[in-house]
Scaffold this motif. Sequence first.
Motif, short mmCIF file in Angstrom:
data_model
loop_
_atom_site.label_atom_id
_atom_site.label_comp_id
_atom_site.label_asym_id
_atom_site.label_seq_id
_atom_site.Cartn_x
_atom_site.Cartn_y
_atom_site.Cartn_z
N ALA A 1 0.83 -1.21 0.00
CA ALA A 1 0.00 0.00 0.00
C ALA A 1 0.86 1.26 0.00
O ALA A 1 0.48 2.28 -0.57
N TYR A 2 2.02 1.20 0.65
CA TYR A 2 2.94 2.34 0.60
C TYR A 2 3.48 2.53 -0.82
O TYR A 2 3.53 3.65 -1.34
N THR A 3 3.87 1.43 -1.47
CA THR A 3 4.43 1.52 -2.82
C THR A 3 3.39 2.00 -3.81
O THR A 3 3.68 2.85 -4.66
N SER A 4 2.17 1.46 -3.72
CA SER A 4 1.13 1.89 -4.66
C SER A 4 0.78 3.36 -4.47
O SER A 4 0.50 4.08 -5.44
N SER A 5 0.79 3.83 -3.23
CA SER A 5 0.54 5.25 -2.98
C SER A 5 1.66 6.10 -3.54
O SER A 5 1.42 7.12 -4.21
N LEU B 1 1.65 9.83 4.10
CA LEU B 1 3.10 9.85 4.27
C LEU B 1 3.82 10.00 2.93
O LEU B 1 4.73 10.82 2.79
N THR B 2 3.42 9.21 1.95
CA THR B 2 4.10 9.27 0.65
C THR B 2 3.80 10.58 -0.08
O THR B 2 4.65 11.10 -0.80
N LYS B 3 2.60 11.11 0.10
CA LYS B 3 2.27 12.40 -0.52
C LYS B 3 3.13 13.51 0.06
O LYS B 3 3.60 14.40 -0.67
N LEU B 4 3.35 13.49 1.36
CA LEU B 4 4.23 14.47 2.00
C LEU B 4 5.64 14.36 1.45
O LEU B 4 6.27 15.38 1.11
N GLY B 5 6.16 13.13 1.35
CA GLY B 5 7.51 12.94 0.82
C GLY B 5 7.64 13.41 -0.61
O GLY B 5 8.68 13.95 -1.01
N GLY C 1 -6.74 11.63 -6.87
CA GLY C 1 -7.93 10.97 -6.34
C GLY C 1 -7.71 10.35 -4.98
O GLY C 1 -8.45 9.46 -4.57
N GLU C 2 -6.68 10.83 -4.25
CA GLU C 2 -6.32 10.22 -2.97
C GLU C 2 -7.19 10.64 -1.81
O GLU C 2 -7.17 10.02 -0.75
N LEU C 3 -7.96 11.70 -1.98
CA LEU C 3 -8.90 12.10 -0.93
C LEU C 3 -10.18 12.60 -1.57
O LEU C 3 -10.20 12.99 -2.74
N THR C 4 -11.25 12.57 -0.83
CA THR C 4 -12.57 12.89 -1.37
C THR C 4 -12.74 14.40 -1.47
O THR C 4 -12.56 15.12 -0.49
N ARG C 5 -13.06 14.85 -2.66
CA ARG C 5 -13.32 16.26 -2.88
C ARG C 5 -14.71 16.61 -2.36
O ARG C 5 -15.67 15.88 -2.59
N GLN C 6 -14.82 17.72 -1.64
CA GLN C 6 -16.12 18.14 -1.14
C GLN C 6 -16.99 18.62 -2.30
O GLN C 6 -16.54 19.43 -3.12
#
Length: 658
Positions: free
Chosen positions: A197-201, A408-412, A435-440
């Motif tokens: 899941a870390y690698t795919s992110s 974590l990976t997005k921050l890096g 698409g990693e988080l839900t848009r309001q």
Amino acid sequence: MESSTVTDESRVLVIYTGGTIGMLIGQSGYVTEPYFLTQNLRSQNRFHDPLQDSLFSHAGSVQGYRDWNAGSGRSSPIGDAGQPGGRQGRTLLVRSSRPIRTTTSPNSNSNGALLQPQCVKVSENVYEAHLPCLITPRTKIPGKNASKTICYAILEWSPLLDSSNMDFDDWIRIATEIELNYSFDAFVVLHGTDTMAYTSSALSFLLEDLGKTVILTGAQIPLSELRNDAVDNLMGALTIAGHYIIPECCLYFNHTLFRGNRVTKMSSYDLSAFNSPNFPPLVNVGIDIVVNWNDVIRQTSLRKFKVHKSMNPHVATLRLFPGISGTTIKAFCMAPIKGVVLETFGAGNAPQRADVMEALKEACERGVVVVAITQCSKGSVSDAYETGRTLMQAGVIPGGDMTPECALTKLGYLLSKPELSLQDVRQLIGSPLRGELTRQSRAVTQEPTVDKNLESIQRLLSQFVQLSQTPPQSLTRATETVPSEAAYAGLPDAAAPWTWTATEAARAEAVLFPFLIHLAAARDDIESLKYCLYPVDSDNAADVLKLGMIPGGVVNCLEVGSGRSPLHVASLNGNTCSVELLLRAGALVHLRDMLGHTALYLAARQKHEDVVDLLVQAGATLGGSDIHFANSFMENSAERPNHDPLRIWIKAGWKPAK
């Protein structure tokens, strides 16, 4: 030898990094073993069918089987190059950032001993070799009256890694090898489950402007065991990669394809090891393969694919717990830490002690990017509670419903971009990039009325009337949003009002829209294209339903017979304005028609230079059967005095054969 050109096959590169899927039982438990996975797959007809090799004159036919059964191929059904009784099989040219090895090579000795392949160093940190390819049995393309094979090569890492040993450099290595082999149609990455899941992110961010399918998969039980999940996981990943263009980094496990940056490992015991708590699967595999096209990301900017090759390693995750002190937080956020994922209670809550809030505020003011996510496996952070609002006031950024792995990976990733200021990073961390988080967004609060359904169908039918009775529209001509009453004149009685549901209306539109958009693309009718691509009323449930009922979305719907998309049609006709509009609406530049041609090939063949420039800008490339036909086309044009075709083909990426 180089793989011959076949129009009814997909070429997939399998990058084997290690993991349980290819392990064997050793004295101390499961261990990795070089070469085992490739040889095991080659021995199974479901993963490698020698009858499908293009060297057979009647591949896949009764006569082909009889010829093979009566010939030397029978003594070596695997067909390994250099094996006793065998023959030289097909190969695929593969590149890597490291020296490449394989199980066999054209120079294998008479005993079939394992030798290093013919690996050539092309440039600094770039190597290439012709790897033996495996070919799946011919299968029907889901949803189409056609069949194809999947031709794939396995690029095996040396040494193979347990996923617990994966780090940032390995993520960049995988991304780089996808970049070096981007001429393949799709990619499957075999990986251990613990950090998958870390690698795919991470890959979802590193692979910028991705236009092809990338799928990570692995297994809980290795392929070497009689009862395992490795066969289903690998076959499912290969099938989806070979038959669909889903331009995302995905993770496939237990008959389900997830968005890669939305998953987390939920179990070390169950075969359904992964789950996506806050986002539905992209594909469900059962008797039928059901793709949730409405949720698939499409590239809407005119940019080529590229790989970002750095990650800031100074990021960490801190999980809040009752009694945590400000001293602990200060120690955790000390240099060289640049980013912290703060796993909060519930919907984004934290202890309200002064020392805790002061420590977080001090870290944020010092330039540490702190992003808050929830410790719950499902849900999102918000400012619904006062204890959550105080975090925002201290400078902590809400991370929505991101998973810990993704945050974590997005921050890096963001902190490694020198062009981004600290303020830019803080703004982007809470915004959806892949698409990693839900848009309001506003929710649909009510079903459309019958009158709205009827009005929608009438608008659609009126567009057909306009296209059949008027010349193509211009970009500069003013148009009405809603057709006038005169536009409905002459409509058949079938357009008269009747009672139906929103779903029935959506199904009717799903049948009519593909015809309209192809006609509009052929005539460069921008008004009608916009009508098809952008629903008039985004809160109309029928508009939402109709998009889901057209596989791939209306922008990528295919003509029956030719298999061409609207982008193919517009490119073939040299309609530059329509091509640009379609690309910005998410048209897939790598789609192939029934003859295996992309829109880029059709535009170059017709000498539409402006269209070629636009498609190349959007990342289109020549590959597969395009190269074969381009070579033939240029050979026939060699004696002509007009050099325009040569210039256009070179722009498209064609290179003369050496």
